[in-house]
Write an enzyme that holds these catalytic residues in place. Structure first.
Site, PDB file in Angstrom:
ATOM      1  N   ASP A 104       0.855  -1.189   0.000  1.00  0.00           N
ATOM      2  CA  ASP A 104       0.000   0.000   0.000  1.00  0.00           C
ATOM      3  C   ASP A 104       0.891   1.240   0.000  1.00  0.00           C
ATOM      4  O   ASP A 104       1.971   1.224   0.580  1.00  0.00           O
ATOM      5  CB  ASP A 104      -0.847   0.070   1.279  1.00  0.00           C
ATOM      6  N   ASP A 118      -0.035  13.368   8.354  1.00  0.00           N
ATOM      7  CA  ASP A 118      -1.073  14.402   8.447  1.00  0.00           C
ATOM      8  C   ASP A 118      -2.195  14.154   7.447  1.00  0.00           C
ATOM      9  O   ASP A 118      -3.365  14.391   7.736  1.00  0.00           O
ATOM     10  CB  ASP A 118      -0.502  15.832   8.371  1.00  0.00           C
ATOM     11  N   GLU A 131      -8.067  21.813   8.360  1.00  0.00           N
ATOM     12  CA  GLU A 131      -6.928  22.674   8.070  1.00  0.00           C
ATOM     13  C   GLU A 131      -6.194  22.228   6.813  1.00  0.00           C
ATOM     14  O   GLU A 131      -5.560  23.010   6.138  1.00  0.00           O
ATOM     15  CB  GLU A 131      -5.961  22.648   9.260  1.00  0.00           C
ATOM     16  N   GLU A 132      -6.319  20.941   6.496  1.00  0.00           N
ATOM     17  CA  GLU A 132      -5.588  20.385   5.351  1.00  0.00           C
ATOM     18  C   GLU A 132      -6.277  20.631   4.007  1.00  0.00           C
ATOM     19  O   GLU A 132      -5.731  20.291   2.975  1.00  0.00           O
ATOM     20  CB  GLU A 132      -5.439  18.864   5.531  1.00  0.00           C
ATOM     21  N   ASP A 189      -8.252  20.380  13.019  1.00  0.00           N
ATOM     22  CA  ASP A 189      -6.850  20.373  12.588  1.00  0.00           C
ATOM     23  C   ASP A 189      -6.387  18.946  12.840  1.00  0.00           C
ATOM     24  O   ASP A 189      -6.215  18.533  13.985  1.00  0.00           O
ATOM     25  CB  ASP A 189      -6.037  21.377  13.439  1.00  0.00           C
ATOM     26  N   LEU A 215      -3.617  17.145  12.383  1.00  0.00           N
ATOM     27  CA  LEU A 215      -2.333  16.875  13.059  1.00  0.00           C
ATOM     28  C   LEU A 215      -1.580  18.182  13.249  1.00  0.00           C
ATOM     29  O   LEU A 215      -0.923  18.671  12.322  1.00  0.00           O
ATOM     30  CB  LEU A 215      -1.513  15.869  12.236  1.00  0.00           C
ATOM     31  N   ASP A 216      -1.702  18.707  14.436  1.00  0.00           N
ATOM     32  CA  ASP A 216      -1.042  19.976  14.749  1.00  0.00           C
ATOM     33  C   ASP A 216       0.402  19.689  15.180  1.00  0.00           C
ATOM     34  O   ASP A 216       0.651  18.726  15.899  1.00  0.00           O
ATOM     35  CB  ASP A 216      -1.807  20.645  15.895  1.00  0.00           C
ATOM     36  N   GLU A 239      -7.251  26.185  15.200  1.00  0.00           N
ATOM     37  CA  GLU A 239      -6.326  26.131  16.334  1.00  0.00           C
ATOM     38  C   GLU A 239      -6.768  27.087  17.447  1.00  0.00           C
ATOM     39  O   GLU A 239      -7.001  26.682  18.585  1.00  0.00           O
ATOM     40  CB  GLU A 239      -4.906  26.503  15.876  1.00  0.00           C
TER      41      GLU A 239
HETATM   42  P1  FDP Z   1       3.555  23.174  12.629  1.00  0.00           P
HETATM   43  O1  FDP Z   1       3.988  24.245  11.667  1.00  0.00           O
HETATM   44  O2  FDP Z   1       4.647  22.233  13.026  1.00  0.00           O
HETATM   45  O3  FDP Z   1       2.303  22.423  12.205  1.00  0.00           O
HETATM   46  O4  FDP Z   1       0.282  25.887  13.223  1.00  0.00           O
HETATM   47  C1  FDP Z   1       1.298  25.069  13.063  1.00  0.00           C
HETATM   48  C2  FDP Z   1       2.376  25.064  14.130  1.00  0.00           C
HETATM   49  O5  FDP Z   1       3.162  23.935  14.007  1.00  0.00           O
HETATM   50  C3  FDP Z   1       1.854  25.117  15.579  1.00  0.00           C
HETATM   51  O6  FDP Z   1       1.438  23.888  16.077  1.00  0.00           O
HETATM   52  C4  FDP Z   1       3.041  25.659  16.318  1.00  0.00           C
HETATM   53  O7  FDP Z   1       2.698  26.275  17.544  1.00  0.00           O
HETATM   54  C5  FDP Z   1       3.616  26.638  15.342  1.00  0.00           C
HETATM   55  O8  FDP Z   1       3.198  26.205  14.050  1.00  0.00           O
HETATM   56  C6  FDP Z   1       5.103  26.692  15.391  1.00  0.00           C
HETATM   57  O9  FDP Z   1       5.557  27.745  14.634  1.00  0.00           O
HETATM   58  P2  FDP Z   1       7.061  28.274  14.690  1.00  0.00           P
HETATM   59  O10 FDP Z   1       7.913  27.174  14.118  1.00  0.00           O
HETATM   60  O11 FDP Z   1       7.057  29.488  13.825  1.00  0.00           O
HETATM   61  O12 FDP Z   1       7.391  28.581  16.112  1.00  0.00           O
END
Ligand code: FDP
Length: 334
Positions: free
Chosen positions: A64, A70, A93-94, A115, A117-118, A279
């Site tokens: 697969d 994400d 978000e994606e 969101d 996978l944050d 977020e």
């Molecule tokens: P990521 O880009 O890894 O997905 O909104 C996305 C986010 O992470 C937040 O989870 C995180 O607080 C922020 O961006 C981190 O941004 P910086 O690298 O600019 O600090």
């Protein structure tokens, strides 16, 4: 010592009984979300194993195609939620546009924004990541949901929450009656109540932000952060700095320990970097439900009226007193 085991499922059902007119639709939606969380957790906990298990060129051992985590989380949450009959429209978000429920399934009265996978840039380093969700009641009547249903200010949320895949996996949510956390016991596959009625301290001693951006912040923001570093016993300064770079993780620690999490506007991101709908708004709902405060610098995040699905906002979340002081610096009052 715990006197009884309370699973998330049982907790949701007991909460439903407090509302005599409840149809069960809302509980059904929460049950589906908890399943989605377990499915994403299962995959997240295998992150990094793909290569060891013989994957080549994004193909796993069974042939697969291996999806990026994400993308996997995005599809999994959608598929767990699309056929329950509880949701009329979703947005993630994606994805650029709103996500419709397939025609063959019934549309419900709720709207789900998520969101999947944050903190995804932290995946390869085995650092905490999470999923965030926000639920509204639809405002259009009949038919399938529309963009209008998705673009509602945060104070209209009927539920919000998140799942953190960290040293353990925790599901935290609120429906407007306190904030509750459930830790996954992987051996039985159940989320068990571990943090009942979470309250954020009125003032903390931790600040959490990307201080590398210091030179491109407003003067008020710079003065605020310098203030946090000055020694003053009576206000617990200097504060400690903690920054994971996964918003949901940093905000969760802030919820438990107090203090401030911020992603302010800067020269590169004049509207802030983080997304209002996926977020900031759900995390603000949780923080405010726990007795804390949220702000975009001038007003509560929950009062910001969205104009587009993916809009950004400066964000300040945390203890009541910390956010107030920060706002005063930003507004030039201190
Ligand atoms: P990521 O880009 O890894 O997905 O909104 C996305 C986010 O992470 C937040 O989870 C995180 O607080 C922020 O961006 C981190 O941004 P910086 O690298 O600019 O600090």
């Amino acid at each position: 010592m715990t006197t009884k085991f309370m699973t998330l499922e049982r907790f949701i059902n007991e909460q439903e009984q407090l509302h005599p007119n409840a149809t069960g639709e809302f509980s059904g939606l929460l049950h589906d979300l908890s399943l989605a969380a377990k499915l994403v957790w299962r995959e997240v906990s295998k992150a990094g194993l793909v290569n060891i298990l013989g994957a080549t060129d994004r193909m796993n051992v069974s042939g697969d195609v291996v999806k990026k985590l994400d993308e996997f989380a995005d599809e999994t949450i959608y598929k767990a939620m699309d056929h329950g009959g509880h949701v009329c429209v979703m947005a993630s978000e994606e994805n650029e546009d709103i996500l419709h429920i397939p025609d063959e399934y019934q549309a419900g009265k709720y709207v789900l924004l998520y969101d999947p996978l944050d903190g995804s840039s932290n995946i390869d380093a085995n650092i905490t990541i999470g999923s965030i969700f926000s639920v509204f009641m639809r405002i259009t009547s009949g038919g399938r949901g529309t963009l209008q249903d998705c673009l509602q200010p945060g104070y209209k949320q009927v539920a919000a929450g998140y799942v953190i895949y960290g040293s353990s996996t925790i599901f935290v949510y609120s429906t407007g009656h306190g904030v509750h956390g459930f830790t996954l016991d992987p051996s039985v596959g159940e989320f068990l109540l571990s943090h009942e009625n979470i309250r954020i301290p009125r003032r903390g001693k931790i600040y959490s932000l990307n201080e590398g951006n210091f030179s491109s912040w407003s003067e008020g923001m710079q003065r605020y952060v310098n203030f946090l570093k000055v020694s003053d016993k009576s206000s617990n300064r200097p504060y400690s700095l903690r920054y994971i770079g996964t918003m949901v993780g940093d905000a969760h620690r802030t919820l438990l320990y107090g203090g401030i999490f911020a992603y302010p506007a800067d020269l590169k991101n004049p509207q802030g970097k983080l997304r209002l709908m996926y977020e900031c708004s759900p995390m603000a709902y949780i923080i405010e439900q726990a007795g804390g405060r949220s702000s975009n610098g001038t007003q509560s995040i929950l009062n910001v009226v969205p104009t587009s699905l993916h809009q950004h906002t400066p964000v300040f979340l945390g203890s009541e007193e910390d956010i107030k002081i920060c706002e005063e610096f930003l507004q030039g009052k201190l």
